[in-house]
Design a protein around this motif. Structure first.
Motif, mmCIF file in Angstrom:
data_model
loop_
_atom_site.group_PDB
_atom_site.id
_atom_site.type_symbol
_atom_site.label_atom_id
_atom_site.label_comp_id
_atom_site.label_asym_id
_atom_site.label_seq_id
_atom_site.Cartn_x
_atom_site.Cartn_y
_atom_site.Cartn_z
ATOM 1 N N GLY A 1 26.410 55.644 74.177
ATOM 2 C CA GLY A 1 27.686 56.085 74.733
ATOM 3 C C GLY A 1 28.756 55.018 74.716
ATOM 4 N N LEU A 2 28.388 53.772 74.977
ATOM 5 C CA LEU A 2 29.353 52.677 74.971
ATOM 6 C C LEU A 2 29.875 52.424 73.555
ATOM 7 C CD1 LEU A 2 30.800 50.627 76.694
ATOM 8 C CD2 LEU A 2 28.895 49.066 76.360
ATOM 9 N N ALA A 3 29.010 52.541 72.562
ATOM 10 C CA ALA A 3 29.423 52.315 71.170
ATOM 11 C C ALA A 3 30.386 53.387 70.674
ATOM 12 C CB ALA A 3 28.208 52.255 70.259
ATOM 13 N N LEU A 4 30.404 54.552 71.312
ATOM 14 C CA LEU A 4 31.345 55.598 70.917
ATOM 15 C C LEU A 4 32.799 55.185 71.150
ATOM 16 C CD1 LEU A 4 29.579 58.799 72.250
ATOM 17 C CD2 LEU A 4 29.997 58.220 69.872
ATOM 18 N N THR A 5 33.019 54.260 72.070
ATOM 19 C CA THR A 5 34.385 53.835 72.400
ATOM 20 C C THR A 5 34.860 52.653 71.568
ATOM 21 O OG1 THR A 5 33.621 52.343 74.156
ATOM 22 C CG2 THR A 5 34.100 54.642 74.768
ATOM 23 N N VAL A 6 33.981 52.040 70.801
ATOM 24 C CA VAL A 6 34.346 50.864 69.997
ATOM 25 C C VAL A 6 35.015 51.332 68.709
ATOM 26 C CG1 VAL A 6 33.470 48.825 68.815
ATOM 27 C CG2 VAL A 6 32.425 49.573 70.962
ATOM 28 N N GLU A 7 36.209 50.804 68.439
ATOM 29 C CA GLU A 7 36.969 51.244 67.267
ATOM 30 C C GLU A 7 37.042 50.191 66.165
ATOM 31 O OE1 GLU A 7 40.773 52.553 68.606
ATOM 32 O OE2 GLU A 7 39.929 54.005 69.994
ATOM 33 N N THR A 8 36.288 49.139 66.282
ATOM 34 C CA THR A 8 36.319 48.087 65.264
ATOM 35 C C THR A 8 35.549 48.533 64.028
ATOM 36 O OG1 THR A 8 34.344 47.044 66.194
ATOM 37 C CG2 THR A 8 36.486 46.276 67.018
ATOM 38 N N PRO A 9 35.858 47.935 62.881
ATOM 39 C CA PRO A 9 35.193 48.335 61.632
ATOM 40 C C PRO A 9 33.677 48.198 61.646
ATOM 41 C CG PRO A 9 37.159 47.098 61.128
ATOM 42 C CD PRO A 9 36.976 47.025 62.621
ATOM 43 N N GLY A 10 33.121 47.347 62.473
ATOM 44 C CA GLY A 10 31.676 47.164 62.481
ATOM 45 C C GLY A 10 30.928 48.067 63.443
ATOM 46 N N SER A 11 31.616 48.976 64.115
ATOM 47 C CA SER A 11 30.950 49.816 65.109
ATOM 48 C C SER A 11 30.033 50.839 64.436
ATOM 49 C CB SER A 11 31.978 50.515 65.993
ATOM 50 O OG SER A 11 32.689 51.466 65.257
ATOM 51 N N PRO A 12 28.952 51.220 65.115
ATOM 52 C CA PRO A 12 27.969 52.113 64.493
ATOM 53 C C PRO A 12 28.472 53.530 64.243
ATOM 54 C CG PRO A 12 27.362 51.646 66.768
ATOM 55 C CD PRO A 12 28.530 50.768 66.437
ATOM 56 N N TYR A 13 29.509 53.958 64.931
ATOM 57 C CA TYR A 13 30.020 55.320 64.760
ATOM 58 C C TYR A 13 31.327 55.362 63.969
ATOM 59 C CZ TYR A 13 26.531 56.554 68.204
ATOM 60 O OH TYR A 13 25.347 56.734 68.858
ATOM 61 N N ARG A 14 31.659 54.304 63.291
ATOM 62 C CA ARG A 14 32.914 54.231 62.542
ATOM 63 C C ARG A 14 32.842 55.019 61.240
ATOM 64 N NH1 ARG A 14 38.197 52.497 62.490
ATOM 65 N NH2 ARG A 14 38.762 51.533 60.535
ATOM 66 N N PHE A 15 31.676 55.128 60.667
ATOM 67 C CA PHE A 15 31.455 55.810 59.395
ATOM 68 C C PHE A 15 32.319 55.188 58.301
ATOM 69 C CE2 PHE A 15 30.214 58.887 62.623
ATOM 70 C CZ PHE A 15 28.922 59.136 62.214
ATOM 71 N N THR A 16 32.980 55.954 57.455
ATOM 72 C CA THR A 16 33.767 55.425 56.348
ATOM 73 C C THR A 16 35.233 55.401 56.746
ATOM 74 O OG1 THR A 16 32.207 56.405 54.795
ATOM 75 C CG2 THR A 16 34.320 55.695 53.905
ATOM 76 N N ALA A 17 35.758 54.236 57.019
ATOM 77 C CA ALA A 17 37.154 54.055 57.421
ATOM 78 C C ALA A 17 37.511 54.934 58.623
ATOM 79 C CB ALA A 17 38.091 54.324 56.260
ATOM 80 N N GLY A 18 36.546 55.141 59.513
ATOM 81 C CA GLY A 18 36.798 55.930 60.704
ATOM 82 C C GLY A 18 36.660 57.426 60.521
ATOM 83 N N VAL A 19 36.210 57.866 59.359
ATOM 84 C CA VAL A 19 36.079 59.305 59.079
ATOM 85 C C VAL A 19 34.615 59.638 58.820
ATOM 86 C CG1 VAL A 19 36.717 61.185 57.523
ATOM 87 C CG2 VAL A 19 38.374 59.399 58.068
ATOM 88 N N ASN A 20 34.111 60.619 59.532
ATOM 89 C CA ASN A 20 32.772 61.125 59.281
ATOM 90 C C ASN A 20 32.923 62.249 58.256
ATOM 91 O OD1 ASN A 20 30.316 62.416 59.258
ATOM 92 N ND2 ASN A 20 30.056 62.393 61.460
#
Length: 94
Positions: free
Chosen positions: A10-29
């Motif tokens: 849940g905490l990682a969902l709020t991280v917007e940096t390029p290395g975050s686990p939920y960032r996918f490809t340039a922020g797009v899933n």
């Protein structure tokens, strides 16, 4: 939530940096975007409001847009995300 059995960081969902686990490809899933597009297209074929889709016309005007769109989007998303199950960066829990 069903595919992951409600296990996510849940905490990682709020991280917007390029290395975050939920960032996918340039922020797009892209799996989610494709699933949304496929579900919308399938729903458009089955609707009977301002526009009557070909499947709705064949079924005598039955509006199946919501269940068909949801089912198609869910199936496409589950299929595409299953391929990247290990790529989400989620820690495996024993």
């Amino acid at each position: 939530m069903l595919l992951r059995r409600n296990r996510y960081d849940g905490l990682a969902l709020t991280v917007e940096t390029p290395g975050s686990p939920y960032r996918f490809t340039a922020g797009v899933n892209w799996a989610g975007a494709l699933a949304l597009t496929a579900g919308t297209a399938a729903a458009a074929l089955c609707m009977n409001t301002l526009y009557t889709g070909p499947l709705a016309r064949v079924l005598g005007g039955v509006d199946l847009a919501l269940p068909v769109g949801t089912a198609v989007a869910s199936a496409v998303h589950a299929t595409l995300m299953r391929r990247s199950r290990d790529g989400l960066g989620m820690a495996q829990r024993a």
